[in-house]
Design a protein around this motif. Sequence first.
Motif, PDB file in Angstrom:
ATOM      1  N   PHE A  55       0.829  -1.204   0.000  1.00  0.00           N
ATOM      2  CA  PHE A  55       0.000   0.000   0.000  1.00  0.00           C
ATOM      3  C   PHE A  55       0.861   1.251   0.000  1.00  0.00           C
ATOM      4  CE2 PHE A  55      -3.888  -2.231   1.724  1.00  0.00           C
ATOM      5  CZ  PHE A  55      -4.593  -2.055   0.562  1.00  0.00           C
ATOM      6  N   PHE A  56       1.916   1.260   0.809  1.00  0.00           N
ATOM      7  CA  PHE A  56       2.791   2.427   0.846  1.00  0.00           C
ATOM      8  C   PHE A  56       3.468   2.639  -0.508  1.00  0.00           C
ATOM      9  CE2 PHE A  56       3.393   1.830   5.647  1.00  0.00           C
ATOM     10  CZ  PHE A  56       2.281   2.602   5.898  1.00  0.00           C
ATOM     11  N   ALA A  57       3.918   1.575  -1.123  1.00  0.00           N
ATOM     12  CA  ALA A  57       4.569   1.695  -2.430  1.00  0.00           C
ATOM     13  C   ALA A  57       3.589   2.192  -3.488  1.00  0.00           C
ATOM     14  CB  ALA A  57       5.172   0.364  -2.839  1.00  0.00           C
ATOM     15  N   THR A  58       2.354   1.730  -3.399  1.00  0.00           N
ATOM     16  CA  THR A  58       1.331   2.205  -4.337  1.00  0.00           C
ATOM     17  C   THR A  58       1.065   3.693  -4.147  1.00  0.00           C
ATOM     18  OG1 THR A  58       0.318   0.026  -4.260  1.00  0.00           O
ATOM     19  CG2 THR A  58      -1.008   1.804  -5.147  1.00  0.00           C
ATOM     20  N   GLU A  59       1.050   4.135  -2.894  1.00  0.00           N
ATOM     21  CA  GLU A  59       0.852   5.562  -2.629  1.00  0.00           C
ATOM     22  C   GLU A  59       2.009   6.394  -3.175  1.00  0.00           C
ATOM     23  OE1 GLU A  59      -1.798   7.098  -1.367  1.00  0.00           O
ATOM     24  OE2 GLU A  59      -2.777   5.152  -1.386  1.00  0.00           O
ATOM     25  N   VAL A  60       3.218   5.885  -3.075  1.00  0.00           N
ATOM     26  CA  VAL A  60       4.376   6.601  -3.632  1.00  0.00           C
ATOM     27  C   VAL A  60       4.229   6.733  -5.146  1.00  0.00           C
ATOM     28  CG1 VAL A  60       6.858   6.442  -4.040  1.00  0.00           C
ATOM     29  CG2 VAL A  60       5.948   6.011  -1.773  1.00  0.00           C
ATOM     30  N   MET A  61       3.768   5.658  -5.795  1.00  0.00           N
ATOM     31  CA  MET A  61       3.569   5.706  -7.241  1.00  0.00           C
ATOM     32  C   MET A  61       2.478   6.711  -7.611  1.00  0.00           C
ATOM     33  SD  MET A  61       3.892   1.645  -8.064  1.00  0.00           S
ATOM     34  CE  MET A  61       3.299   1.780  -9.711  1.00  0.00           C
TER      35      MET A  61
END
Length: 100
Positions: A32-38
């Motif tokens: 989820f955090f990586a998706t938010e960064v993207m």
Amino acid sequence: MIGLSHYLIVSAILFSIGLVGVLRRRNLLMLFFATEVMLNAVNIAFAAISHYYNDLTGQMFAFFIIAIAASEVAVGLGILIVLYKKQGSLDLDDLASMRG
């Protein structure tokens, strides 16, 4: 002076970091955090291009993405809490096995 190319480079770097995070992480919370960064990398690119062309369309898309990301986080974290309570882990390998 900071130009459009600088913003696009930062956006590409952030998107790459998020993509590596999505591909490498096995924990759902980190996904989820990586998706938010993207998503935020895309927002930076939209806002920069919008400012460069003096058009508000990109900024409207950025606000729309922020709203969608907020709802995604709310629903996703709720699902993660339920999964953690039931499974005791957020590891994808543990969650991949289906029980019937």
